[in-house]
Design an enzyme around this catalytic site. Structure first.
Site, PDB file in Angstrom:
ATOM      1  N   LYS A 181       0.837  -1.234   0.009  1.00 46.20           N
ATOM      2  CA  LYS A 181      -0.025   0.176   0.028  1.00 46.20           C
ATOM      3  C   LYS A 181       0.753   1.320  -0.177  1.00 46.20           C
ATOM      4  CE  LYS A 181      -4.110  -1.714   2.250  1.00 46.20           C
ATOM      5  NZ  LYS A 181      -5.163  -1.780   3.350  1.00 46.20           N
ATOM      6  N   LYS A 206      -7.308 -10.393  -7.676  1.00 54.96           N
ATOM      7  CA  LYS A 206      -8.399 -10.640  -6.914  1.00 54.96           C
ATOM      8  C   LYS A 206      -9.254  -9.668  -6.911  1.00 54.96           C
ATOM      9  CE  LYS A 206      -8.941 -10.364  -1.811  1.00 54.96           C
ATOM     10  NZ  LYS A 206      -8.389 -10.538  -0.475  1.00 54.96           N
ATOM     11  N   LYS A 223     -12.547  -3.705  -4.721  1.00 55.01           N
ATOM     12  CA  LYS A 223     -13.178  -2.526  -5.204  1.00 55.01           C
ATOM     13  C   LYS A 223     -11.851  -1.439  -5.755  1.00 55.01           C
ATOM     14  CE  LYS A 223     -16.528   0.394  -5.191  1.00 55.01           C
ATOM     15  NZ  LYS A 223     -17.727   0.198  -6.207  1.00 55.01           N
TER      16      LYS A 223
END
Ligand code: TRP
Length: 332
Positions: free
Chosen positions: A115, A195, A198
């Site tokens: 991230k 995967k 969103k």
């Protein structure tokens, strides 16, 4: 003979509309555990604010997720369903556990590295995210944690934090074990590559109307080697075929497997059949969701009742932890 059921805890982020990846990968499994376990299921809004978000719609996203969870079968009579920030003890325990968490462990978390790589400026919440997750679980003395494979490392760290705290302040926290469910394997998105999530913008929303499902499924990537309709395809590298495995009757799935391999069915027809079966399988979920969405007040009440129950347990844990850490009792 009444025996205490083992306690489980899991969390899900209100990061947008529920999609069939959350449903198949997590929530459907959670529903299957309701009889066997004393389950705490938490909408983790405090985790969700560690990445850029719009404060104007967070509350609505939390509500929508609660609706989706209940519509998927998480019966609030049979588990404790609540919102993380409604129980302030999560943040309190996170601070206390942070004092026994090695910085190096946080810095080597795969999710943190993934991230933070894309960001110019990394906020501290992104780094301490796993400490909050440990607090979530340990606050309820959770013994098992039903999660996807991608959370294994965070669970290892949770056990490490529990061990370190116990070693310093006396045995109290259990070392929670991941409950990686067989059906919990990752569901790929419409791109057939990553995967379903969103943030990848590759999802099939759980509550989509049949015509929207059809339009989305039409965009799904299939066996890339199959260019024309009369080429034979390889269903085993095709994500549309994998989805048939989840939503179509097994006889139809077997049929399609052969038809695809012999070019007896084209991708367009194969997708249409998937869309029909998806729409059918999800119709009851959609109906329940519609009913709940019409009564937001009732959904709020259910969440408030869940938070009250959770808070009862959380307060006991915090007072034991404070006591053992030499902080005494909080003022009333
Ligand atoms: N980090 C988890 C995820 O992204 C969500 C989560 C937060 C969680 N707290 C938790 C999962 C506690 C299990 C237990 O999926």
């Amino acid at each position: 003979m009444s025996q205490r059921k083992p306690r489980i805890f899991s969390g899900i982020q209100p990061s947008g509309e529920m999609h069939i990846g959350n449903y198949l990968g997590a929530v459907r499994n959670w529903v299957g555990l309701l009889d066997e376990f004393d389950a705490f299921y938490c909408i983790v809004d405090l985790h969700a604010i560690t990445v850029p978000y719009d404060p104007g719609d967070l509350e609505q996203r939390v509500l929508d997720l609660a609706v989706g969870l209940m519509a998927s079968g998480l019966d609030p009579e049979r588990c404790t369903l609540f919102v993380q920030s409604a129980v302030p003890e999560h943040a309190e325990l996170q601070w206390l556990l942070g004092t026994v968490t090695p910085l190096g462990e946080l810095q080597r978390m795969t999710q943190f590295k993934d991230k933070s790589r894309h960001l110019d400026s990394v906020n501290t919440g992104l780094l301490t995210y796993p400490v909050l997750q440990a607090a979530d679980i340990l606050l309820y003395l959770g013994e098992h944690v039903p999660v996807g494979e991608d959370q294994r490392q965070h669970l290892e760290l949770t056990r490490e934090i529990a061990r370190r705290w116990n070693a310093r302040f006396g045995d109290y926290f259990p070392e929670p074990q991941p409950l990686i469910l067989p059906q919990g394997r990752r569901i790929l998105g419409l791109d057939g590559a990553s995967k379903m999530s969103k943030s990848q913008d590759n999802t099939i929303p759980l509550l989509a109307e049949p015509e929207d499902l059809r339009a989305l499924v039409r965009t799904a990537v299939t066996d890339p080697a199959r260019v024309r309709k009369d080429d034979p395809g390889n269903p085993h590298v095709c994500n549309v075929f994998a989805l048939h495995g989840h939503f179509s009757p097994s006889a139809e799935r077997d049929d399609i497997e052969i038809l695809c391999q012999t070019a007896g069915i084209g991708c367009v027809d194969c997708k249409n059949r998937l869309s029909d079966n998806l729409a059918g399988a999800l119709a009851p979920v959609r109906d329940r969701a519609r009913e709940l969405a019409e009564q937001p007040g009732r959904v709020q009440e259910i969440l408030a009742a869940g938070a009250a129950r959770a808070r009862g347990v959380a307060r006991d844990t915090i007072s034991e932890v404070r006591e053992r850490m030499g902080l005494g009792s909080p003022s009333p």
